[in-house]
Scaffold this motif. Structure first.
Motif, PDB file in Angstrom:
ATOM      1  N   ASP A  26      -5.183   0.386   3.058  1.00  0.00           N
ATOM      2  CA  ASP A  26      -4.072  -0.155   2.271  1.00  0.00           C
ATOM      3  C   ASP A  26      -4.576  -1.180   1.263  1.00  0.00           C
ATOM      4  O   ASP A  26      -4.124  -1.214   0.109  1.00  0.00           O
ATOM      5  N   GLU A  27      -5.507  -2.018   1.690  1.00  0.00           N
ATOM      6  CA  GLU A  27      -6.053  -3.028   0.790  1.00  0.00           C
ATOM      7  C   GLU A  27      -6.816  -2.381  -0.359  1.00  0.00           C
ATOM      8  O   GLU A  27      -6.684  -2.788  -1.519  1.00  0.00           O
ATOM      9  N   LEU A  28      -7.606  -1.345  -0.059  1.00  0.00           N
ATOM     10  CA  LEU A  28      -8.379  -0.661  -1.098  1.00  0.00           C
ATOM     11  C   LEU A  28      -7.467  -0.022  -2.130  1.00  0.00           C
ATOM     12  O   LEU A  28      -7.716  -0.117  -3.341  1.00  0.00           O
ATOM     13  N   ALA A  29      -6.409   0.645  -1.673  1.00  0.00           N
ATOM     14  CA  ALA A  29      -5.470   1.265  -2.610  1.00  0.00           C
ATOM     15  C   ALA A  29      -4.833   0.215  -3.513  1.00  0.00           C
ATOM     16  O   ALA A  29      -4.668   0.433  -4.722  1.00  0.00           O
ATOM     17  N   ALA A  30      -4.492  -0.943  -2.942  1.00  0.00           N
ATOM     18  CA  ALA A  30      -3.900  -2.012  -3.748  1.00  0.00           C
ATOM     19  C   ALA A  30      -4.918  -2.590  -4.733  1.00  0.00           C
ATOM     20  O   ALA A  30      -4.586  -2.862  -5.888  1.00  0.00           O
ATOM     21  N   ASP A  31      -6.152  -2.753  -4.306  1.00  0.00           N
ATOM     22  CA  ASP A  31      -7.186  -3.301  -5.186  1.00  0.00           C
ATOM     23  C   ASP A  31      -7.459  -2.390  -6.379  1.00  0.00           C
ATOM     24  O   ASP A  31      -7.689  -2.862  -7.498  1.00  0.00           O
ATOM     25  N   LEU A  32      -7.441  -1.067  -6.155  1.00  0.00           N
ATOM     26  CA  LEU A  32      -7.753  -0.099  -7.214  1.00  0.00           C
ATOM     27  C   LEU A  32      -6.507   0.398  -7.933  1.00  0.00           C
ATOM     28  O   LEU A  32      -6.608   1.194  -8.869  1.00  0.00           O
ATOM     29  N   HIS A  33      -5.324  -0.030  -7.479  1.00  0.00           N
ATOM     30  CA  HIS A  33      -4.049   0.358  -8.095  1.00  0.00           C
ATOM     31  C   HIS A  33      -3.854   1.879  -8.070  1.00  0.00           C
ATOM     32  O   HIS A  33      -3.495   2.503  -9.079  1.00  0.00           O
ATOM     33  N   VAL A  34      -4.126   2.478  -6.914  1.00  0.00           N
ATOM     34  CA  VAL A  34      -3.921   3.910  -6.728  1.00  0.00           C
ATOM     35  C   VAL A  34      -3.136   4.111  -5.436  1.00  0.00           C
ATOM     36  O   VAL A  34      -2.918   3.178  -4.668  1.00  0.00           O
ATOM     37  N   LYS A  35      -2.711   5.346  -5.227  1.00  0.00           N
ATOM     38  CA  LYS A  35      -2.043   5.685  -3.978  1.00  0.00           C
ATOM     39  C   LYS A  35      -3.084   5.872  -2.877  1.00  0.00           C
ATOM     40  O   LYS A  35      -4.185   6.366  -3.130  1.00  0.00           O
ATOM     41  N   ARG A  36      -2.700   5.482  -1.675  1.00  0.00           N
ATOM     42  CA  ARG A  36      -3.640   5.629  -0.553  1.00  0.00           C
ATOM     43  C   ARG A  36      -4.065   7.081  -0.379  1.00  0.00           C
ATOM     44  O   ARG A  36      -5.225   7.363  -0.064  1.00  0.00           O
ATOM     45  N   GLY A  37      -3.144   8.024  -0.602  1.00  0.00           N
ATOM     46  CA  GLY A  37      -3.469   9.441  -0.433  1.00  0.00           C
ATOM     47  C   GLY A  37      -4.494   9.954  -1.423  1.00  0.00           C
ATOM     48  O   GLY A  37      -5.096  11.008  -1.204  1.00  0.00           O
ATOM     49  N   ASP A  38      -4.707   9.228  -2.547  1.00  0.00           N
ATOM     50  CA  ASP A  38      -5.683   9.663  -3.549  1.00  0.00           C
ATOM     51  C   ASP A  38      -7.101   9.203  -3.230  1.00  0.00           C
ATOM     52  O   ASP A  38      -8.067   9.697  -3.820  1.00  0.00           O
ATOM     53  N   LEU A  39      -7.249   8.268  -2.321  1.00  0.00           N
ATOM     54  CA  LEU A  39      -8.563   7.673  -2.062  1.00  0.00           C
ATOM     55  C   LEU A  39      -9.612   8.685  -1.596  1.00  0.00           C
ATOM     56  O   LEU A  39     -10.769   8.621  -2.053  1.00  0.00           O
ATOM     57  N   PRO A  40      -9.285   9.638  -0.700  1.00  0.00           N
ATOM     58  CA  PRO A  40     -10.341  10.538  -0.208  1.00  0.00           C
ATOM     59  C   PRO A  40     -10.991  11.397  -1.284  1.00  0.00           C
ATOM     60  O   PRO A  40     -12.084  11.915  -1.057  1.00  0.00           O
TER      61      PRO A  40
END
Length: 566
Positions: A185-199
């Protein structure tokens, strides 16, 4: 013009060739021409000398391209080495009827004209075909899958990996589950993306997790709960280790229940704070100039319910008793007395308390929704928020945002994100110092909780400590608490290096049995902070800052020497 091997048409020179054909003859007073020899060669190549084909082609060209104006009067003789075709200006062009071939046109001259027009037509036609293909829109290709997403601990060990199809291939065990979920959750907020896009982003994430500390603290907590579960009916615990200097979280687990993984007291499910909120009540008063050395009567008293409601509110101490003595606010906080905490809040009022608590990161209800019972911590919050608030006090009043992401690299090794470490002053240095000075009084803690209690960071074993051999004792400022409803135990405290927050209780809020302040959470706190401090030198807390002064005062027969803001 027939291109030679050095001027073949390509997708990159189509427009240039077309422009050369038209611009060379499209301006007033200019002309386009070719050598007869070149035209003859082109003619032989295209028509193999067949004059009938030449005649039919000329007629079709004249019909399709009426803009071609042929001037028989000014055309050079057949013997001339060059042949000229003139193109009209675009703005003066008007459709013309099909021109008739001039009478008595010589064969050579007609051939030259036709061959030049044919060459232009071939170049233009071929160019248009290639240009059309070149310009044909295509569907954008699907972006390549750049997974996996990888998380590493602070020592570089891979602790979590998920591929582009969201399949976890490494990690997400009960030991790391809560830390990883919070980090995602923190990473998605830091990069301003959706959590589902991270992988699918192909990122390599270096976290702040100390995997060895996480493992050892988790196991110690399991042992403590297992040995006290029958005596006190405690079933679960949560803990956080935070470096308050830079905000990095070195260990975090939200529960010990491997079956009910969704219950996370560390970051998601708040619990009643109780006595660990009292230091916030006192530091709000210290900010307004009230000294820890001022005197208060710890006897049964009734207070108005709030700033605006005069309904009587009568707090009680633990066990429904009172000391019935005059004491300093310092002593009242150390002994965890309730009446003095409410009394000091009636002096500072609710608004400043709520504002200060929120500035420290606590989710305190608005002032209009609380009464003076707020002094005793009658609302809920998470272990992370409570630990962060104490970290600001430990950091001499400067708040640093807690985080689990240190830095992020993309698939090419470039830095995509670096955690900021800048702080913001929340408390006056003197206020933070006074609170640390009160909570780190080892003698007072020993008098209240007994020798070798869990708030004392002795360097030998518990048996040796009880045999009057505690070894070197590491300074620590710590607060403990058990709620009036006996459903939650808390211990939050800090050294010169770390702040550790611990909660212990039951997920279903079942009351605890025969519990005191140093049971449950306190022992887990003691073990966890000792693990975090392994190998680090013992240091004293910083001395008094420049905005405090020590004074001696006497009130109600009690003389105190304590700190005051200048």
């Amino acid at each position: 013009m027939k291109p030679d091997n050095n001027s073949k048409l390509t997708a990159t020179n189509i427009e240039e060739k077309i422009e050369q054909i038209f611009q060379s003859g499209g301006q007033s007073g200019t002309s386009a021409s070719l050598d007869d020899t070149v035209l003859q060669d082109l003619y032989q190549t295209l028509y193999h000398g067949d004059e009938a084909i030449m005649e039919r082609t000329w007629h079709r060209l004249a019909q399709r391209y009426p803009l071609i104006e042929q001037s028989a009067d000014t055309a050079p003789a057949a013997s001339d080495a060059r042949t000229v075709i003139t193109f009209p200006q675009p703005e003066t062009y008007r459709p013309q009827p099909t021109p008739k071939r001039p009478p008595q046109r010589t064969k050579t001259r007609t051939l030259s004209i036709l061959m030049l027009v044919a060459a232009c037509l071939l170049i233009i036609g071929g160019s248009l075909i290639l240009f059309t293909q070149y310009q044909k829109p295509t569907q954008p290709a699907a972006p390549p899958q750049k997974g996996p997403l990888q998380f590493f601990d602070r020592q570089g060990k891979l602790i979590y990996q998920v591929d582009s199809h969201n399949k976890v291939t490494v990690g997400m065990t009960p030991l790391t589950r809560d830390f990883i979920n919070y980090s995602l959750d923190e990473l998605a907020a830091d990069l301003h993306v959706k959590r589902g896009d991270l992988p699918t982003m192909g990122l390599k994430v270096t976290t702040t997790l100390d995997m060895q500390l996480q493992t050892q603290a988790y196991q110690k907590a399991q042992q403590t709960i297992a040995t006290t579960s029958q005596t006190h009916e405690i079933g679960d615990a949560s803990a956080i280790v935070l470096d308050y200097h830079d905000g990095s979280i070195h260990a975090l687990f939200g529960n010990l229940n491997t079956q009910q993984s969704s219950y996370n007291v560390a970051t998601q499910h708040p619990r009643l704070l109780g006595s660990i909120f009292k230091p916030i009540t006192y530091l709000t008063a210290f900010e307004q100039g009230i000294s820890p050395g001022e005197i208060v009567d710890d006897a049964q008293q009734s207070f108005p319910s709030s700033d605006t409601d005069n309904t009587p509110y009568t707090p009680y101490d633990y066990g429904m008793t009172f000391s019935n003595t005059w004491m300093s606010y310092r002593t009242a906080l150390q002994s965890n007395s309730n009446v003095p905490a409410v009394q000091i809040l009636t002096r500072t009022k609710l608004g400043p308390l709520v504002k200060k608590a929120q500035a420290l990161g606590l989710h305190t209800p608005p002032a209009q929704d609380t009464g003076y019972a707020a002094a005793l911590g009658i609302f809920e919050d998470t272990v992370l928020n409570a630990t962060t608030a104490y970290g600001t006090i430990a950091n001499q009043g400067v708040a640093v945002t807690p985080h689990t992401i240190d830095h992020v690299n993309d698939s090419n090794g470039r830095i995509r994100y670096q955690a900021p470490h800048a702080g913001k002053r929340i408390l006056k240095p003197g206020t933070a110092f006074m609170l640390t000075d009160i909570l780190s009084d080892q003698q007072a803690n020993s008098e209240i909780y007994g020798q070798c209690n869990p708030t004392l960071l002795y360097s030998t074993s518990q048996e040796q400590c009880q045999a009057a051999q505690p070894g070197n004792i590491r300074p620590a400022a710590v607060e403990t608490g058990v709620n009036d409803n006996f459903k939650d135990t808390w211990t939050v405290g800090y050294t010169t290096d770390y702040v550790v927050g611990v909660w212990a209780g039951n997920d279903n809020a079942r009351p605890l049995l025969k519990i005191i302040a140093t049971d449950g959470a306190s022992q887990i706190w003691h073990d966890t902070i000792q693990l975090a401090e392994q190998g680090l030198p013992i240091k004293q807390f910083p001395g008094p800052p420049s905005d405090v002064v020590k004074k001696t005062a006497t009130s109600h027969g009690v003389t105190t020497t304590d700190w005051y803001l200048k």
